[in-house]
Design a protein around this motif. Structure first.
Motif, PDB file in Angstrom:
ATOM      1  N   MET A  41     -90.426  66.394 -18.832  1.00 54.42           N
ATOM      2  CA  MET A  41     -89.700  67.772 -18.699  1.00 54.42           C
ATOM      3  C   MET A  41     -89.225  67.902 -17.424  1.00 54.42           C
ATOM      4  SD  MET A  41     -92.428  70.044 -21.162  1.00 54.42           S
ATOM      5  CE  MET A  41     -91.288  71.517 -20.979  1.00 54.42           C
ATOM      6  N   ALA A  42     -88.780  69.120 -17.122  1.00 58.24           N
ATOM      7  CA  ALA A  42     -88.201  69.337 -15.620  1.00 58.24           C
ATOM      8  C   ALA A  42     -88.604  70.912 -15.491  1.00 58.24           C
ATOM      9  CB  ALA A  42     -86.839  69.038 -15.569  1.00 58.24           C
ATOM     10  N   GLY A  74     -81.121  79.621 -23.228  1.00 61.18           N
ATOM     11  CA  GLY A  74     -82.045  79.472 -22.329  1.00 61.18           C
ATOM     12  C   GLY A  74     -82.355  80.772 -21.443  1.00 61.18           C
ATOM     13  N   TYR A 130     -87.862  74.684 -15.093  1.00 60.22           N
ATOM     14  CA  TYR A 130     -87.014  75.539 -16.043  1.00 60.22           C
ATOM     15  C   TYR A 130     -85.617  75.394 -15.858  1.00 60.22           C
ATOM     16  CZ  TYR A 130     -86.195  78.496 -19.604  1.00 60.22           C
ATOM     17  OH  TYR A 130     -85.589  78.979 -20.987  1.00 60.22           O
ATOM     18  N   GLU A 137     -83.828  73.586 -14.708  1.00 57.77           N
ATOM     19  CA  GLU A 137     -83.313  72.128 -14.857  1.00 57.77           C
ATOM     20  C   GLU A 137     -83.121  71.820 -16.266  1.00 57.77           C
ATOM     21  OE1 GLU A 137     -84.630  69.429 -12.221  1.00 57.77           O
ATOM     22  OE2 GLU A 137     -84.541  70.540 -10.217  1.00 57.77           O
ATOM     23  N   SER A 138     -83.979  72.358 -17.160  1.00 57.48           N
ATOM     24  CA  SER A 138     -84.087  72.105 -18.432  1.00 57.48           C
ATOM     25  C   SER A 138     -83.317  72.862 -19.465  1.00 57.48           C
ATOM     26  CB  SER A 138     -85.646  72.434 -18.918  1.00 57.48           C
ATOM     27  OG  SER A 138     -86.001  73.653 -18.767  1.00 57.48           O
ATOM     28  N   VAL A 139     -82.473  74.001 -18.933  1.00 60.41           N
ATOM     29  CA  VAL A 139     -81.704  74.602 -19.882  1.00 60.41           C
ATOM     30  C   VAL A 139     -80.256  74.703 -19.484  1.00 60.41           C
ATOM     31  CG1 VAL A 139     -83.649  76.295 -20.603  1.00 60.41           C
ATOM     32  CG2 VAL A 139     -82.202  76.516 -18.492  1.00 60.41           C
ATOM     33  N   ASP A 168     -92.871  72.091 -12.773  1.00 60.30           N
ATOM     34  CA  ASP A 168     -92.476  71.090 -13.773  1.00 60.30           C
ATOM     35  C   ASP A 168     -93.580  71.323 -14.710  1.00 60.30           C
ATOM     36  OD1 ASP A 168     -92.134  68.817 -15.537  1.00 60.30           O
ATOM     37  OD2 ASP A 168     -91.467  67.548 -13.895  1.00 60.30           O
TER      38      ASP A 168
END
Length: 204
Positions: free
Chosen positions: A1-2, A32, A4, A6-8, A161
């Motif tokens: 994961m990363a 997101g 937030y 960077e994850s959407v 993270d």
């Protein structure tokens, strides 16, 4: 994961052409934004999330009937113009209001390092959604505003993270968030002008 953001999908990555705002990517970025409220860890914000989710679904349902014809939000609205109910047009109108509320709340928070989320989102609600809500909904949103987390706790979660990796540095987080919010504000302003010019918000 990363962390937030960077994850959407970022609103800064939503393509905009002469034909308008890319529908599929915009909806992905809006998904997101909904997830961002999970970081608030408050049941009171379920009403906000459900409102935005419901309107995303209305737009996506229409988009999927013909992705090519509805490839931009402007085309999607124009293609629905002659129909009786215009479900997606109304859904997008309310979605833009919800996105504007969220955007303004976070922009006010970003503008002043001492501003708490409760204050920022209350001001944002008064400037955006409040005028369109009835007494009952206003009460539910007022409760949600009071349930905002403390600023420091929210920013810590936003930078973290979930998998245990390194957190994003404050300067990088602010840069990414400001870029995300600036792009969102531009898209909202563009589509609000489109609605106003075309009279697409009439009848709701």
């Amino acid at each position: 994961m990363a962390p937030y953001l960077e994850s959407v999908k970022s609103f800064a990555d939503v393509p905009i052409s002469d034909a308008g705002v890319d529908t599929a990517t915009f909806l992905e970025a809006a998904d997101g934004l909904v997830g961002l409220f999970d970081l608030f860890e408050s049941a009171a914000f379920v009403i906000v999330q459900n409102d935005i989710k419901g309107n995303i679904l209305k737009v996506r349902t229409r988009f999927l009937t013909n992705p090519e014809a509805n490839k931009t939000l402007e085309l999607l609205v124009e293609n629905e113009k002659g129909e009786k109910k215009r479900i997606a047009t109304e859904g997008l109108m309310w979605l833009l209001r919800g996105l504007s509320f969220t955007c303004k709340g976070l922009q006010l928070t970003q503008a002043n390092a001492t501003t708490e989320l409760t204050e920022a989102f209350t001001k944002a609600y008064e400037a955006t959604l409040k005028q369109f809500h009835n007494f009952v909904v206003k009460g539910a949103f007022a409760l949600a505003m009071k349930a905002c987390p403390y600023r420091a706790a929210f920013y810590t979660k936003l930078a973290a993270d979930p998998a245990g990796g390194s957190s994003v540095a404050p300067d990088r987080l602010n840069e990414d968030l400001n870029k995300w919010l600036s792009a969102l504000a531009d898209i909202v302003a563009r589509l609000e002008a489109f609605y106003e010019k075309g009279g697409h918000n009439k009848g709701f």
